[in-house]
Design a protein around this motif. Structure first.
Motif, short mmCIF file in Angstrom:
data_model
loop_
_atom_site.label_atom_id
_atom_site.label_comp_id
_atom_site.label_asym_id
_atom_site.label_seq_id
_atom_site.Cartn_x
_atom_site.Cartn_y
_atom_site.Cartn_z
N ILE A 195 15.49 9.51 35.46
CA ILE A 195 15.70 11.04 36.24
C ILE A 195 14.83 10.99 37.46
O ILE A 195 13.55 11.03 37.36
CB ILE A 195 15.74 12.21 35.34
N THR A 196 15.63 11.24 38.74
CA THR A 196 14.59 11.04 39.86
C THR A 196 14.77 12.25 40.89
O THR A 196 15.49 12.07 41.75
CB THR A 196 15.26 9.66 40.41
N PRO A 197 14.00 13.38 40.79
CA PRO A 197 13.94 14.23 41.64
C PRO A 197 13.20 13.59 42.93
O PRO A 197 12.11 13.16 42.66
CB PRO A 197 13.06 15.58 40.88
N ARG A 198 13.56 13.54 43.88
CA ARG A 198 12.95 12.81 45.20
C ARG A 198 11.37 13.39 45.06
O ARG A 198 10.67 12.27 44.96
CB ARG A 198 13.70 13.05 46.34
N PHE A 199 11.28 14.62 45.38
CA PHE A 199 9.90 15.41 45.19
C PHE A 199 10.37 16.94 45.34
O PHE A 199 11.53 17.34 45.56
CB PHE A 199 8.97 14.98 46.37
N ALA A 200 9.60 17.52 44.90
CA ALA A 200 9.93 18.80 44.62
C ALA A 200 10.44 19.79 45.63
O ALA A 200 11.27 20.37 45.67
CB ALA A 200 8.85 19.60 43.97
N PRO A 201 9.85 19.43 46.86
CA PRO A 201 10.49 20.31 48.12
C PRO A 201 11.90 19.96 48.52
O PRO A 201 12.78 20.57 49.20
CB PRO A 201 9.53 19.82 49.30
N SER A 202 12.49 18.88 47.93
CA SER A 202 13.66 18.37 48.22
C SER A 202 14.79 18.97 47.32
O SER A 202 15.90 18.49 47.39
CB SER A 202 13.94 16.75 48.37
N LEU A 208 16.04 21.17 39.59
CA LEU A 208 14.96 20.89 38.94
C LEU A 208 15.26 21.37 37.50
O LEU A 208 14.90 20.61 36.41
CB LEU A 208 13.54 21.60 39.53
N ARG A 209 15.74 22.47 37.28
CA ARG A 209 15.88 22.90 36.07
C ARG A 209 16.93 22.23 35.31
O ARG A 209 16.66 21.86 34.02
CB ARG A 209 16.24 24.33 35.80
N PHE A 241 7.19 27.06 45.85
CA PHE A 241 7.35 27.41 44.61
C PHE A 241 5.76 28.16 44.20
O PHE A 241 4.92 27.55 43.62
CB PHE A 241 7.31 26.20 43.43
N PRO A 242 5.80 29.59 44.61
CA PRO A 242 4.50 30.00 44.72
C PRO A 242 4.23 30.55 43.14
O PRO A 242 2.85 30.86 42.98
CB PRO A 242 4.89 31.24 45.31
N ASP A 243 5.10 30.52 42.31
CA ASP A 243 4.52 30.86 40.86
C ASP A 243 4.19 29.69 40.03
O ASP A 243 3.76 30.06 38.90
CB ASP A 243 5.76 31.32 40.15
N ALA A 252 5.61 20.28 35.68
CA ALA A 252 5.69 20.82 34.24
C ALA A 252 6.61 22.12 33.95
O ALA A 252 6.94 22.41 32.79
CB ALA A 252 4.18 21.31 34.11
N ASP A 253 6.58 23.05 34.88
CA ASP A 253 7.26 24.03 34.82
C ASP A 253 8.75 24.06 34.72
O ASP A 253 9.32 25.03 34.20
CB ASP A 253 6.78 25.20 35.85
N HIS A 254 9.33 22.87 35.01
CA HIS A 254 10.67 22.79 34.97
C HIS A 254 11.01 21.71 33.73
O HIS A 254 12.07 20.91 33.78
CB HIS A 254 11.07 22.29 36.41
#
Length: 431
Positions: A195-202, A208-209, A241-243, A252-254
Protein backbone atom coordinates in the motif's frame (compact mmCIF):
# COMPACT_ATOMS: atom_id res chain seq x y z
CA UNK A 1 20.78 -30.47 -6.41
CA UNK A 2 23.70 -28.33 -7.53
CA UNK A 3 26.78 -27.02 -5.78
CA UNK A 4 29.05 -24.04 -6.28
CA UNK A 5 32.65 -23.78 -5.07
CA UNK A 6 34.10 -20.30 -4.46
CA UNK A 7 34.77 -17.95 -1.58
CA UNK A 8 31.49 -17.63 0.32
CA UNK A 9 29.93 -14.78 2.31
CA UNK A 10 26.84 -15.04 4.50
CA UNK A 11 25.62 -13.73 7.90
CA UNK A 12 24.70 -15.27 11.23
CA UNK A 13 21.60 -14.36 13.25
CA UNK A 14 23.47 -11.52 14.96
CA UNK A 15 24.41 -9.86 11.68
CA UNK A 16 28.04 -10.97 11.85
CA UNK A 17 29.73 -11.92 8.59
CA UNK A 18 30.63 -15.58 8.07
CA UNK A 19 33.32 -16.11 5.46
CA UNK A 20 34.75 -19.26 3.89
CA UNK A 21 37.76 -18.54 1.72
CA UNK A 22 37.24 -21.91 0.00
CA UNK A 23 33.52 -22.44 0.42
CA UNK A 24 30.77 -24.66 -0.93
CA UNK A 25 27.18 -23.62 -1.57
CA UNK A 26 24.70 -26.45 -2.15
CA UNK A 27 21.25 -25.66 -3.55
CA UNK A 28 18.24 -27.83 -4.23
CA UNK A 29 14.44 -28.00 -4.08
CA UNK A 30 12.80 -26.94 -0.82
CA UNK A 31 9.49 -28.13 0.61
CA UNK A 32 7.51 -26.07 -1.91
CA UNK A 33 9.74 -27.04 -4.83
CA UNK A 34 11.55 -23.69 -4.99
CA UNK A 35 15.35 -23.73 -5.07
CA UNK A 36 16.77 -23.07 -1.61
CA UNK A 37 20.12 -23.27 0.13
CA UNK A 38 20.70 -26.82 1.35
CA UNK A 39 24.13 -26.26 2.86
CA UNK A 40 26.81 -23.57 2.99
CA UNK A 41 30.26 -23.67 4.56
CA UNK A 42 33.83 -24.81 4.22
CA UNK A 43 34.42 -26.88 1.08
CA UNK A 44 36.65 -29.46 2.76
CA UNK A 45 34.05 -30.08 5.47
CA UNK A 46 31.04 -30.31 3.16
CA UNK A 47 32.43 -31.91 0.02
CA UNK A 48 32.44 -35.54 1.24
CA UNK A 49 28.72 -35.30 2.05
CA UNK A 50 27.88 -33.80 -1.36
CA UNK A 51 30.52 -35.50 -3.52
CA UNK A 52 27.88 -36.79 -5.95
CA UNK A 53 26.29 -33.37 -6.49
CA UNK A 54 27.37 -31.62 -9.72
CA UNK A 55 29.72 -28.76 -8.80
CA UNK A 56 30.55 -25.52 -10.58
CA UNK A 57 34.03 -24.42 -9.55
CA UNK A 58 34.58 -20.64 -9.63
CA UNK A 59 38.18 -19.96 -8.60
CA UNK A 60 38.91 -16.40 -7.62
CA UNK A 61 35.22 -15.56 -7.26
CA UNK A 62 33.08 -14.56 -4.28
CA UNK A 63 29.53 -15.87 -3.87
CA UNK A 64 27.37 -13.56 -1.76
CA UNK A 65 23.65 -13.13 -1.06
CA UNK A 66 21.65 -11.27 -3.69
CA UNK A 67 21.24 -7.63 -2.72
CA UNK A 68 17.97 -6.30 -1.28
CA UNK A 69 16.90 -2.78 -2.35
CA UNK A 70 14.42 -1.37 0.18
CA UNK A 71 13.24 1.64 -1.84
CA UNK A 72 13.31 2.27 -5.58
CA UNK A 73 11.01 3.88 -8.17
CA UNK A 74 10.71 1.83 -11.34
CA UNK A 75 8.97 4.66 -13.28
CA UNK A 76 11.94 7.00 -12.69
CA UNK A 77 14.57 5.27 -14.82
CA UNK A 78 14.43 8.18 -17.28
CA UNK A 79 14.90 10.97 -14.73
CA UNK A 80 18.15 9.77 -13.12
CA UNK A 81 20.64 12.62 -13.17
CA UNK A 82 18.11 15.37 -13.90
CA UNK A 83 19.28 18.72 -12.45
CA UNK A 84 17.08 20.41 -9.86
CA UNK A 85 17.36 22.73 -6.88
CA UNK A 86 15.89 20.19 -4.48
CA UNK A 87 13.24 17.54 -3.91
CA UNK A 88 10.05 19.48 -4.63
CA UNK A 89 11.29 21.21 -7.83
CA UNK A 90 12.69 17.85 -9.01
CA UNK A 91 9.27 16.23 -8.59
CA UNK A 92 7.51 19.07 -10.39
CA UNK A 93 9.81 19.45 -13.37
CA UNK A 94 10.92 15.86 -14.03
CA UNK A 95 9.27 13.13 -12.02
CA UNK A 96 5.57 13.86 -12.45
CA UNK A 97 5.75 14.52 -16.23
CA UNK A 98 7.58 11.24 -16.80
CA UNK A 99 5.28 9.25 -14.53
CA UNK A 100 2.23 10.46 -16.47
CA UNK A 101 3.46 8.34 -19.40
CA UNK A 102 2.77 5.14 -17.44
CA UNK A 103 -0.91 5.31 -18.24
CA UNK A 104 0.22 3.74 -21.53
CA UNK A 105 0.52 -0.05 -21.09
CA UNK A 106 3.18 -0.36 -23.80
CA UNK A 107 5.39 2.28 -22.16
CA UNK A 108 4.91 0.65 -18.75
CA UNK A 109 5.80 -2.80 -20.11
CA UNK A 110 8.96 -1.60 -21.88
CA UNK A 111 10.08 0.28 -18.78
CA UNK A 112 9.41 -2.75 -16.58
CA UNK A 113 11.62 -4.92 -18.79
CA UNK A 114 14.47 -2.41 -18.65
CA UNK A 115 14.05 -1.95 -14.90
CA UNK A 116 14.22 -5.69 -14.16
CA UNK A 117 17.22 -6.03 -16.48
CA UNK A 118 19.01 -3.35 -14.46
CA UNK A 119 18.15 -4.93 -11.11
CA UNK A 120 19.60 -8.26 -12.17
CA UNK A 121 22.62 -6.71 -13.89
CA UNK A 122 23.54 -5.04 -10.61
CA UNK A 123 22.91 -8.13 -8.45
CA UNK A 124 19.64 -6.93 -6.86
CA UNK A 125 17.38 -9.95 -6.35
CA UNK A 126 14.71 -8.44 -4.05
CA UNK A 127 13.25 -4.94 -4.33
CA UNK A 128 10.51 -2.84 -2.73
CA UNK A 129 9.43 -0.45 -5.45
CA UNK A 130 7.02 2.36 -6.19
CA UNK A 131 4.93 2.23 -9.32
CA UNK A 132 2.90 5.24 -10.50
CA UNK A 133 -0.70 6.11 -9.72
CA UNK A 134 -1.80 4.08 -12.77
CA UNK A 135 -2.81 0.42 -12.24
CA UNK A 136 -1.27 -0.27 -15.65
CA UNK A 137 2.16 0.45 -14.17
CA UNK A 138 1.63 -2.11 -11.39
CA UNK A 139 0.34 -4.78 -13.74
CA UNK A 140 3.28 -4.32 -16.11
CA UNK A 141 5.90 -4.57 -13.38
CA UNK A 142 4.37 -7.55 -11.61
CA UNK A 143 3.94 -9.41 -14.91
CA UNK A 144 7.60 -8.86 -15.79
CA UNK A 145 8.84 -9.85 -12.32
CA UNK A 146 6.66 -12.97 -12.37
CA UNK A 147 8.11 -13.97 -15.74
CA UNK A 148 11.62 -13.79 -14.27
CA UNK A 149 10.70 -15.25 -10.85
CA UNK A 150 12.06 -12.13 -9.10
CA UNK A 151 11.03 -11.48 -5.51
CA UNK A 152 9.46 -8.06 -5.82
CA UNK A 153 7.12 -5.94 -3.70
CA UNK A 154 5.35 -3.01 -5.33
CA UNK A 155 2.28 -0.82 -5.23
CA UNK A 156 0.25 1.85 -6.95
CA UNK A 157 0.91 5.40 -5.73
CA UNK A 158 -1.91 7.08 -3.83
CA UNK A 159 -1.89 10.84 -4.55
CA UNK A 160 -5.28 12.52 -4.71
CA UNK A 161 -4.10 16.10 -4.12
CA UNK A 162 -1.18 18.44 -4.75
CA UNK A 163 -0.34 16.44 -7.86
CA UNK A 164 -0.70 17.54 -11.49
CA UNK A 165 -3.10 16.19 -14.07
CA UNK A 166 -1.88 12.88 -15.39
CA UNK A 167 -0.72 11.49 -12.05
CA UNK A 168 -3.37 12.70 -9.58
CA UNK A 169 -5.88 9.98 -8.75
CA UNK A 170 -9.43 10.06 -7.39
CA UNK A 171 -9.84 9.14 -3.74
CA UNK A 172 -12.45 6.41 -3.81
CA UNK A 173 -11.27 4.85 -7.07
CA UNK A 174 -7.67 4.81 -5.86
CA UNK A 175 -8.67 2.68 -2.88
CA UNK A 176 -10.81 0.38 -5.01
CA UNK A 177 -7.90 -0.06 -7.42
CA UNK A 178 -5.49 -0.77 -4.56
CA UNK A 179 -7.68 -3.51 -3.11
CA UNK A 180 -8.18 -5.05 -6.54
CA UNK A 181 -4.41 -5.11 -7.12
CA UNK A 182 -3.84 -6.70 -3.71
CA UNK A 183 -6.28 -9.47 -4.57
CA UNK A 184 -4.78 -9.93 -8.03
CA UNK A 185 -1.08 -9.99 -7.20
CA UNK A 186 -0.21 -10.28 -3.50
CA UNK A 187 1.28 -13.66 -2.68
CA UNK A 188 1.38 -14.82 -6.30
CA UNK A 189 4.70 -16.61 -6.64
CA UNK A 190 7.34 -14.30 -5.18
CA UNK A 191 5.27 -11.12 -5.49
CA UNK A 192 4.03 -8.92 -2.67
CA UNK A 193 1.84 -5.85 -2.62
CA UNK A 194 2.67 -2.58 -0.85
CA UNK A 195 0.00 0.00 0.00
CA UNK A 196 1.71 3.15 -1.27
CA UNK A 197 0.72 6.67 -0.22
CA UNK A 198 3.25 8.70 -2.19
CA UNK A 199 3.85 10.97 0.78
CA UNK A 200 1.50 12.58 3.26
CA UNK A 201 1.18 15.96 1.44
CA UNK A 202 -0.01 14.16 -1.71
CA UNK A 203 -2.91 12.48 0.12
CA UNK A 204 -6.11 13.78 1.64
CA UNK A 205 -7.20 12.71 5.10
CA UNK A 206 -9.81 10.49 3.47
CA UNK A 207 -7.25 8.73 1.27
CA UNK A 208 -4.86 8.14 4.16
CA UNK A 209 -7.69 6.81 6.33
CA UNK A 210 -8.71 4.47 3.52
CA UNK A 211 -5.13 3.28 3.13
CA UNK A 212 -4.97 2.57 6.86
CA UNK A 213 -8.21 0.60 6.68
CA UNK A 214 -6.77 -1.52 3.86
CA UNK A 215 -3.60 -2.06 5.89
CA UNK A 216 -5.71 -3.37 8.77
CA UNK A 217 -7.78 -5.57 6.45
CA UNK A 218 -4.69 -7.08 4.81
CA UNK A 219 -2.09 -7.34 7.60
CA UNK A 220 0.42 -9.34 5.54
CA UNK A 221 0.80 -6.75 2.78
CA UNK A 222 3.49 -4.11 3.01
CA UNK A 223 3.15 -0.34 3.38
CA UNK A 224 5.60 2.13 1.87
CA UNK A 225 5.94 5.90 1.71
CA UNK A 226 8.36 8.78 2.30
CA UNK A 227 8.95 10.79 5.46
CA UNK A 228 11.21 13.53 6.84
CA UNK A 229 13.35 13.76 3.71
CA UNK A 230 13.47 17.52 3.20
CA UNK A 231 12.92 20.48 5.55
CA UNK A 232 10.50 22.21 3.14
CA UNK A 233 8.52 18.99 2.79
CA UNK A 234 8.35 18.63 6.57
CA UNK A 235 6.98 22.15 7.01
CA UNK A 236 4.40 21.49 4.31
CA UNK A 237 3.27 18.21 5.89
CA UNK A 238 2.99 19.78 9.35
CA UNK A 239 0.86 22.63 7.95
CA UNK A 240 -1.47 20.16 6.24
CA UNK A 241 -1.82 17.90 9.29
CA UNK A 242 -1.55 20.27 12.30
CA UNK A 243 -3.09 17.78 14.74
CA UNK A 244 -0.26 15.25 14.32
CA UNK A 245 2.75 15.47 16.61
CA UNK A 246 5.26 15.16 13.76
CA UNK A 247 5.45 14.35 10.08
CA UNK A 248 6.06 10.70 10.95
CA UNK A 249 3.14 10.67 13.36
CA UNK A 250 0.78 11.53 10.49
CA UNK A 251 1.18 7.96 9.27
CA UNK A 252 0.70 6.49 12.74
CA UNK A 253 -2.45 8.57 13.19
CA UNK A 254 -3.89 6.97 10.06
CA UNK A 255 -3.02 3.34 10.87
CA UNK A 256 -0.02 3.15 8.56
CA UNK A 257 2.77 2.15 10.95
CA UNK A 258 3.25 -1.52 11.74
CA UNK A 259 5.41 -4.51 10.87
CA UNK A 260 6.02 -4.54 7.10
CA UNK A 261 5.73 -0.75 6.91
CA UNK A 262 8.77 0.91 5.33
CA UNK A 263 9.42 4.66 5.19
CA UNK A 264 12.13 6.07 2.97
CA UNK A 265 14.67 8.65 4.19
CA UNK A 266 13.81 9.29 7.89
CA UNK A 267 16.51 11.96 8.02
CA UNK A 268 15.11 14.77 10.18
CA UNK A 269 14.04 12.81 13.27
CA UNK A 270 13.94 13.41 17.01
CA UNK A 271 14.26 10.50 19.42
CA UNK A 272 10.48 10.38 19.85
CA UNK A 273 10.19 9.62 16.13
CA UNK A 274 12.82 6.92 16.46
CA UNK A 275 10.90 5.44 19.40
CA UNK A 276 7.71 5.46 17.33
CA UNK A 277 9.51 3.54 14.59
CA UNK A 278 10.82 1.05 17.15
CA UNK A 279 7.55 0.58 19.03
CA UNK A 280 5.50 0.02 15.85
CA UNK A 281 8.11 -2.31 14.26
CA UNK A 282 8.33 0.07 11.30
CA UNK A 283 11.49 0.16 9.16
CA UNK A 284 13.47 2.91 7.46
CA UNK A 285 14.87 2.69 3.94
CA UNK A 286 18.13 4.66 3.99
CA UNK A 287 18.77 6.35 0.63
CA UNK A 288 22.22 7.95 0.72
CA UNK A 289 22.76 8.71 -2.97
CA UNK A 290 19.44 10.53 -3.40
CA UNK A 291 19.91 12.36 -0.09
CA UNK A 292 23.27 13.61 -1.31
CA UNK A 293 22.04 14.35 -4.84
CA UNK A 294 19.03 16.38 -3.70
CA UNK A 295 20.80 17.99 -0.75
CA UNK A 296 18.28 16.62 1.72
CA UNK A 297 20.61 15.72 4.59
CA UNK A 298 22.05 12.55 6.09
CA UNK A 299 20.46 9.61 7.88
CA UNK A 300 21.56 9.48 11.52
CA UNK A 301 23.03 5.99 11.89
CA UNK A 302 24.14 6.72 15.45
CA UNK A 303 20.60 7.79 16.37
CA UNK A 304 19.20 4.59 14.87
CA UNK A 305 21.46 2.63 17.20
CA UNK A 306 20.81 4.82 20.26
CA UNK A 307 17.03 4.38 19.88
CA UNK A 308 17.17 1.25 17.78
CA UNK A 309 14.76 0.67 14.93
CA UNK A 310 15.00 -1.45 11.81
CA UNK A 311 16.70 0.05 8.78
CA UNK A 312 18.46 -1.02 5.59
CA UNK A 313 19.88 0.45 2.42
CA UNK A 314 18.14 1.54 -0.76
CA UNK A 315 19.08 3.06 -4.11
CA UNK A 316 16.02 5.35 -4.45
CA UNK A 317 16.44 5.48 -8.23
CA UNK A 318 15.67 7.98 -9.83
CA UNK A 319 16.48 10.54 -7.12
CA UNK A 320 19.21 8.06 -6.33
CA UNK A 321 22.01 8.06 -8.84
CA UNK A 322 22.71 4.36 -9.43
CA UNK A 323 21.19 0.90 -9.26
CA UNK A 324 24.54 -0.36 -7.96
CA UNK A 325 24.62 -1.61 -4.36
CA UNK A 326 28.33 -0.78 -4.32
CA UNK A 327 27.56 2.88 -5.05
CA UNK A 328 24.84 2.86 -2.36
CA UNK A 329 27.08 1.26 0.28
CA UNK A 330 29.87 3.69 -0.58
CA UNK A 331 27.53 6.69 -0.21
CA UNK A 332 26.22 5.29 3.09
CA UNK A 333 29.77 5.16 4.40
CA UNK A 334 30.34 8.80 3.39
CA UNK A 335 27.00 9.86 4.91
CA UNK A 336 27.76 8.07 8.14
CA UNK A 337 31.04 9.94 8.47
CA UNK A 338 29.48 13.34 7.69
CA UNK A 339 28.32 15.91 10.23
CA UNK A 340 24.59 16.09 10.90
CA UNK A 341 22.28 18.39 8.97
CA UNK A 342 19.23 17.10 10.85
CA UNK A 343 17.29 18.28 13.86
CA UNK A 344 19.88 17.08 16.35
CA UNK A 345 23.69 17.34 16.26
CA UNK A 346 25.45 14.01 16.03
CA UNK A 347 28.98 12.68 15.74
CA UNK A 348 30.01 10.92 12.60
CA UNK A 349 30.13 7.12 12.64
CA UNK A 350 32.34 4.77 10.68
CA UNK A 351 30.24 1.91 9.38
CA UNK A 352 32.27 -1.26 8.95
CA UNK A 353 32.25 -2.92 5.52
CA UNK A 354 30.57 -6.00 7.03
CA UNK A 355 27.83 -3.79 8.49
CA UNK A 356 27.30 -1.95 5.19
CA UNK A 357 27.00 -5.26 3.34
CA UNK A 358 24.58 -6.63 5.96
CA UNK A 359 22.39 -3.51 5.62
CA UNK A 360 22.01 -4.23 1.91
CA UNK A 361 21.37 -7.98 2.26
CA UNK A 362 20.33 -9.84 5.42
CA UNK A 363 19.67 -6.66 7.41
CA UNK A 364 17.44 -5.25 4.69
CA UNK A 365 15.61 -8.60 4.53
CA UNK A 366 15.05 -8.42 8.29
CA UNK A 367 13.69 -4.88 7.96
CA UNK A 368 11.28 -6.12 5.27
CA UNK A 369 10.13 -8.99 7.52
CA UNK A 370 11.78 -11.47 5.13
CA UNK A 371 14.56 -12.70 7.40
CA UNK A 372 15.39 -16.31 6.62
CA UNK A 373 13.72 -16.01 3.23
CA UNK A 374 16.06 -13.78 1.22
CA UNK A 375 19.22 -11.73 1.73
CA UNK A 376 21.31 -14.57 3.14
CA UNK A 377 22.82 -17.93 2.23
CA UNK A 378 21.97 -19.90 5.33
CA UNK A 379 20.17 -23.23 4.87
CA UNK A 380 16.50 -22.74 4.02
CA UNK A 381 16.92 -19.33 2.37
CA UNK A 382 15.77 -18.96 -1.20
CA UNK A 383 18.76 -19.46 -3.48
CA UNK A 384 19.22 -15.88 -4.71
CA UNK A 385 22.91 -15.07 -4.96
CA UNK A 386 25.54 -13.20 -6.91
CA UNK A 387 28.88 -14.32 -8.26
CA UNK A 388 31.32 -11.45 -7.79
CA UNK A 389 34.68 -10.96 -9.49
CA UNK A 390 37.00 -9.13 -7.08
CA UNK A 391 39.47 -8.46 -9.94
CA UNK A 392 36.96 -7.05 -12.41
CA UNK A 393 39.00 -3.89 -13.06
CA UNK A 394 42.77 -3.33 -12.95
CA UNK A 395 42.69 -1.05 -9.91
CA UNK A 396 40.26 -3.31 -8.05
CA UNK A 397 42.44 -6.33 -8.83
CA UNK A 398 45.52 -4.58 -7.52
CA UNK A 399 43.74 -3.61 -4.30
CA UNK A 400 41.92 -6.88 -3.60
CA UNK A 401 45.07 -8.96 -4.13
CA UNK A 402 46.58 -7.01 -1.25
CA UNK A 403 43.58 -7.48 1.05
CA UNK A 404 44.73 -9.09 4.28
CA UNK A 405 41.31 -9.98 5.68
CA UNK A 406 37.59 -10.00 4.91
CA UNK A 407 37.02 -6.38 5.98
CA UNK A 408 39.70 -5.15 3.58
CA UNK A 409 38.29 -7.24 0.73
CA UNK A 410 34.71 -6.05 1.24
CA UNK A 411 35.75 -2.43 1.70
CA UNK A 412 37.78 -2.47 -1.50
CA UNK A 413 34.72 -3.79 -3.35
CA UNK A 414 32.53 -1.11 -1.79
CA UNK A 415 34.91 1.75 -2.56
CA UNK A 416 36.05 0.64 -6.03
CA UNK A 417 33.28 -1.67 -7.24
CA UNK A 418 30.40 -1.19 -9.66
CA UNK A 419 28.27 -3.34 -11.96
CA UNK A 420 31.39 -4.82 -13.58
CA UNK A 421 32.01 -6.77 -10.38
CA UNK A 422 28.70 -8.68 -10.77
CA UNK A 423 29.62 -11.60 -13.01
CA UNK A 424 26.37 -13.51 -12.57
CA UNK A 425 23.04 -13.13 -10.76
CA UNK A 426 21.26 -16.36 -9.83
CA UNK A 427 17.54 -16.34 -9.00
CA UNK A 428 15.72 -19.02 -6.99
CA UNK A 429 13.50 -20.98 -9.34
CA UNK A 430 10.21 -22.77 -8.85
CA UNK A 431 10.24 -26.34 -10.11
Amino acid sequence: MQSWRASLLRFDEHGHAVFDRDGLLVTGPGADGRTVVIAAGDHAALQPRYAQVPCTHLPGRLIAPGFVDMHIHYPQIDVIGSPAEGLLPWLEHYTFPHEAQFADPAHAAESARFFCDELMRHGVTTALTFCTSHPTSVNALFAEAQRRDLRLIAGKCLQDRHSPDGVRDETEQSLIDTEALINQWHGVGRLGYAITPRFAPSCTERQLRGAGELAARYPDVWIQSHVAENVDEIAWARALFPDSRSYLAIYADHGLMRRRAVYAHCIHFHDDDRALMRDTHTAAAVCPTSNLFLGSGFFDFAGAERVPFAHGLASDVGGGTSFSPFVTMRAAYFAGRAASTGLEPKPGVSLSPERLWWLHTAGAARALDLEGVVGNLQPGCEADFVVLHPEATPLLARRTRAAGNLAELLFALIVLGDDRVVERTVISQAK
